[in-house]
Write a protein that holds these residues in place. Structure first.
Motif, PDB file in Angstrom:
ATOM      1  N   ASP A  43       0.898  -1.165  -0.132  1.00  0.00           N
ATOM      2  CA  ASP A  43       0.019  -0.040  -0.112  1.00  0.00           C
ATOM      3  C   ASP A  43       1.067   1.383  -0.179  1.00  0.00           C
ATOM      4  O   ASP A  43       1.159   1.819   1.098  1.00  0.00           O
ATOM      5  CB  ASP A  43      -0.784  -0.167   1.225  1.00  0.00           C
ATOM      6  N   GLU A  44       1.308   1.802  -1.268  1.00  0.00           N
ATOM      7  CA  GLU A  44       2.342   2.708  -1.303  1.00  0.00           C
ATOM      8  C   GLU A  44       1.898   4.081  -0.980  1.00  0.00           C
ATOM      9  O   GLU A  44       2.622   4.708  -0.487  1.00  0.00           O
ATOM     10  CB  GLU A  44       2.953   2.787  -2.691  1.00  0.00           C
ATOM     11  N   ASP A  45       0.420   4.484  -0.964  1.00  0.00           N
ATOM     12  CA  ASP A  45       0.094   5.699  -0.666  1.00  0.00           C
ATOM     13  C   ASP A  45      -0.563   5.554   0.716  1.00  0.00           C
ATOM     14  O   ASP A  45      -1.117   6.537   1.477  1.00  0.00           O
ATOM     15  CB  ASP A  45      -0.970   6.233  -1.623  1.00  0.00           C
ATOM     16  N   ALA A  46      -0.386   4.548   1.363  1.00  0.00           N
ATOM     17  CA  ALA A  46      -0.797   4.309   3.112  1.00  0.00           C
ATOM     18  C   ALA A  46      -2.336   4.747   2.842  1.00  0.00           C
ATOM     19  O   ALA A  46      -3.076   5.417   3.870  1.00  0.00           O
ATOM     20  CB  ALA A  46      -0.024   5.487   3.899  1.00  0.00           C
ATOM     21  N   ALA A  49      -5.752   0.706   1.372  1.00  0.00           N
ATOM     22  CA  ALA A  49      -6.436  -0.137   0.398  1.00  0.00           C
ATOM     23  C   ALA A  49      -5.316  -0.310  -0.669  1.00  0.00           C
ATOM     24  O   ALA A  49      -4.705   0.662  -1.086  1.00  0.00           O
ATOM     25  CB  ALA A  49      -7.658   0.636  -0.208  1.00  0.00           C
ATOM     26  N   ILE A  50      -5.122  -1.483  -1.180  1.00  0.00           N
ATOM     27  CA  ILE A  50      -4.294  -1.701  -2.366  1.00  0.00           C
ATOM     28  C   ILE A  50      -4.906  -2.023  -3.647  1.00  0.00           C
ATOM     29  O   ILE A  50      -5.881  -2.450  -3.822  1.00  0.00           O
ATOM     30  CB  ILE A  50      -3.677  -3.175  -1.983  1.00  0.00           C
ATOM     31  N   THR A  51      -4.618  -0.738  -4.556  1.00  0.00           N
ATOM     32  CA  THR A  51      -4.991  -0.686  -6.037  1.00  0.00           C
ATOM     33  C   THR A  51      -4.443  -1.777  -6.646  1.00  0.00           C
ATOM     34  O   THR A  51      -3.572  -2.222  -6.542  1.00  0.00           O
ATOM     35  CB  THR A  51      -4.763   0.575  -6.451  1.00  0.00           C
ATOM     36  N   PRO A  52      -5.089  -1.990  -7.915  1.00  0.00           N
ATOM     37  CA  PRO A  52      -4.589  -3.135  -8.979  1.00  0.00           C
ATOM     38  C   PRO A  52      -3.220  -2.600  -9.261  1.00  0.00           C
ATOM     39  O   PRO A  52      -2.214  -3.432  -9.526  1.00  0.00           O
ATOM     40  CB  PRO A  52      -5.544  -2.928 -10.176  1.00  0.00           C
ATOM     41  N   LEU A  53      -2.860  -1.275  -9.509  1.00  0.00           N
ATOM     42  CA  LEU A  53      -1.565  -0.892  -9.884  1.00  0.00           C
ATOM     43  C   LEU A  53      -0.501  -1.041  -8.992  1.00  0.00           C
ATOM     44  O   LEU A  53       0.725  -1.443  -9.124  1.00  0.00           O
ATOM     45  CB  LEU A  53      -1.382   0.716 -10.316  1.00  0.00           C
ATOM     46  N   LEU A  55      -0.696  -3.367  -6.628  1.00  0.00           N
ATOM     47  CA  LEU A  55      -0.442  -5.121  -6.550  1.00  0.00           C
ATOM     48  C   LEU A  55       0.334  -5.332  -7.503  1.00  0.00           C
ATOM     49  O   LEU A  55       1.313  -6.245  -7.864  1.00  0.00           O
ATOM     50  CB  LEU A  55      -1.828  -5.620  -6.575  1.00  0.00           C
ATOM     51  N   PHE A  56       0.080  -4.797  -8.969  1.00  0.00           N
ATOM     52  CA  PHE A  56       0.805  -5.211 -10.283  1.00  0.00           C
ATOM     53  C   PHE A  56       2.211  -4.848 -10.059  1.00  0.00           C
ATOM     54  O   PHE A  56       3.168  -5.512 -10.232  1.00  0.00           O
ATOM     55  CB  PHE A  56      -0.011  -4.276 -11.074  1.00  0.00           C
ATOM     56  N   HIS A  57       2.789  -3.670  -9.183  1.00  0.00           N
ATOM     57  CA  HIS A  57       3.995  -3.210  -9.042  1.00  0.00           C
ATOM     58  C   HIS A  57       4.851  -4.246  -8.378  1.00  0.00           C
ATOM     59  O   HIS A  57       5.907  -4.477  -8.374  1.00  0.00           O
ATOM     60  CB  HIS A  57       4.021  -1.942  -8.391  1.00  0.00           C
ATOM     61  N   ALA A  58       4.120  -4.554  -7.144  1.00  0.00           N
ATOM     62  CA  ALA A  58       4.622  -5.783  -6.305  1.00  0.00           C
ATOM     63  C   ALA A  58       4.900  -7.261  -6.978  1.00  0.00           C
ATOM     64  O   ALA A  58       5.811  -7.932  -6.509  1.00  0.00           O
ATOM     65  CB  ALA A  58       3.808  -5.896  -5.006  1.00  0.00           C
ATOM     66  N   LEU A  59       4.064  -7.588  -7.741  1.00  0.00           N
ATOM     67  CA  LEU A  59       4.107  -8.731  -8.319  1.00  0.00           C
ATOM     68  C   LEU A  59       4.767  -8.869  -9.680  1.00  0.00           C
ATOM     69  O   LEU A  59       5.212 -10.334  -9.855  1.00  0.00           O
ATOM     70  CB  LEU A  59       2.453  -9.408  -8.650  1.00  0.00           C
ATOM     71  N   HIS A  60       4.993  -7.896 -10.267  1.00  0.00           N
ATOM     72  CA  HIS A  60       5.328  -7.853 -11.808  1.00  0.00           C
ATOM     73  C   HIS A  60       6.886  -8.434 -11.599  1.00  0.00           C
ATOM     74  O   HIS A  60       7.461  -9.223 -12.690  1.00  0.00           O
ATOM     75  CB  HIS A  60       5.579  -6.843 -12.406  1.00  0.00           C
ATOM     76  N   PRO A  61       7.647  -8.035 -10.926  1.00  0.00           N
ATOM     77  CA  PRO A  61       9.333  -8.332 -10.732  1.00  0.00           C
ATOM     78  C   PRO A  61       9.271 -10.015 -10.529  1.00  0.00           C
ATOM     79  O   PRO A  61      10.449 -10.562 -10.654  1.00  0.00           O
ATOM     80  CB  PRO A  61       9.622  -7.609  -9.570  1.00  0.00           C
ATOM     81  N   LEU A  62       8.184 -10.562  -9.999  1.00  0.00           N
ATOM     82  CA  LEU A  62       8.159 -11.994  -9.897  1.00  0.00           C
ATOM     83  C   LEU A  62       7.683 -12.696 -11.136  1.00  0.00           C
ATOM     84  O   LEU A  62       8.136 -13.739 -11.330  1.00  0.00           O
ATOM     85  CB  LEU A  62       7.425 -12.460  -8.531  1.00  0.00           C
TER      86      LEU A  62
END
Length: 233
Positions: A43-46, A49-53, A55-62
């Motif tokens: 949750d980058e903006d605190a 709530a986690i937005t799709p973007l 979650l995408f930033h967290a999972l895309h490197p994997l």
């Protein structure tokens, strides 16, 4: 398999480090503060709530093949499941919805909730049974305590010669009657399973399975059935 191998074994090595191995156990053990820290790190903006973007930033490197559309679709699936509990369908993940991304934890929590509900029902049933016999238990304790007090008092009279032979005989009679009373009390204590047939059913249920008996053996077995003094408990 190749993706898993590339993730676990870094380049120029042939071993799996303890840290990489620990990553494989994360889903099974993550909970509490660790789960909250994982949520806050995504949750980058605190905004809680986690937005799709995000979650995408967290999972895309994997997974380089992951697309934002797949992330949105996955969030929708999670929200549909959570909607049964009254959650909103806003295409973002709050903390409770985020927890549903970990199926092992979800199953473990569900099992704990089921076990807690079963324990609560069992506790309520036992409490109801005991409440129904509270008065009988108090009366039983008083009766048994009275018999014990009488025995303590009469034992000295039974061996006292100065009081006369008749007093000793009366004391002996009192001892016999109070011993019988105490024996009846110990043999029939009130309890939540005081019904005789119910006690027999419980004993039969808990008894180890035996080979099939003939008619004569079954009759003898029934005659020899003994209910222990505190089977009512």
């Amino acid at each position: 398999a190749s993706f898993i191998l590339e993730h676990l074994v870094p380049e120029n090595t042939s071993c799996i480090s303890i840290w990489r191995y620990a990553d494989t156990m994360a889903e099974g053990i993550i909970d509490g503060r660790a789960l909250r820290l994982a949520f806050d790190s995504i949750d980058e903006d605190a905004s809680q709530a986690i937005t799709p973007l995000e979650l995408f930033h967290a999972l895309h490197p994997l997974c380089a093949d992951l697309t934002i559309a797949q992330v949105v679709e996955h969030i929708e699936v999670v929200e549909l499941v959570a909607a049964e509990d009254g959650a909103s369908l806003d295409h973002t993940l709050d903390f409770d919805e985020f927890c549903r991304l970990f199926p092992q934890r979800t199953r473990r929590v569900k099992a704990m909730e089921t076990r807690a509900a079963a324990a609560e029902r069992s506790t309520f049933e036992l409490r109801s049974r005991w409440n129904a016999v509270n008065g009988a238990i108090r009366e039983w304790i008083q009766k048994l305590q009275g018999a014990c007090d009488e025995l303590a008092c009469l034992k000295d009279r039974a061996i006292e010669k100065r009081a006369g032979e008749q007093a000793r005989l009366d004391a002996l009679d009192g001892l016999r009657s109070n011993v019988r009373l105490a024996d009846r009390c110990c043999g029939q204590p009130p309890g939540p399973f005081a019904d005789l047939q119910e006690m027999r059913d419980i004993v039969k249920r808990d008894r180890p399975r035996r080979r099939s008996l003939s008619a004569g053996e079954a009759k003898k077995d029934k005659e020899e059935e003994i209910l222990l003094d505190f089977d009512s408990f």
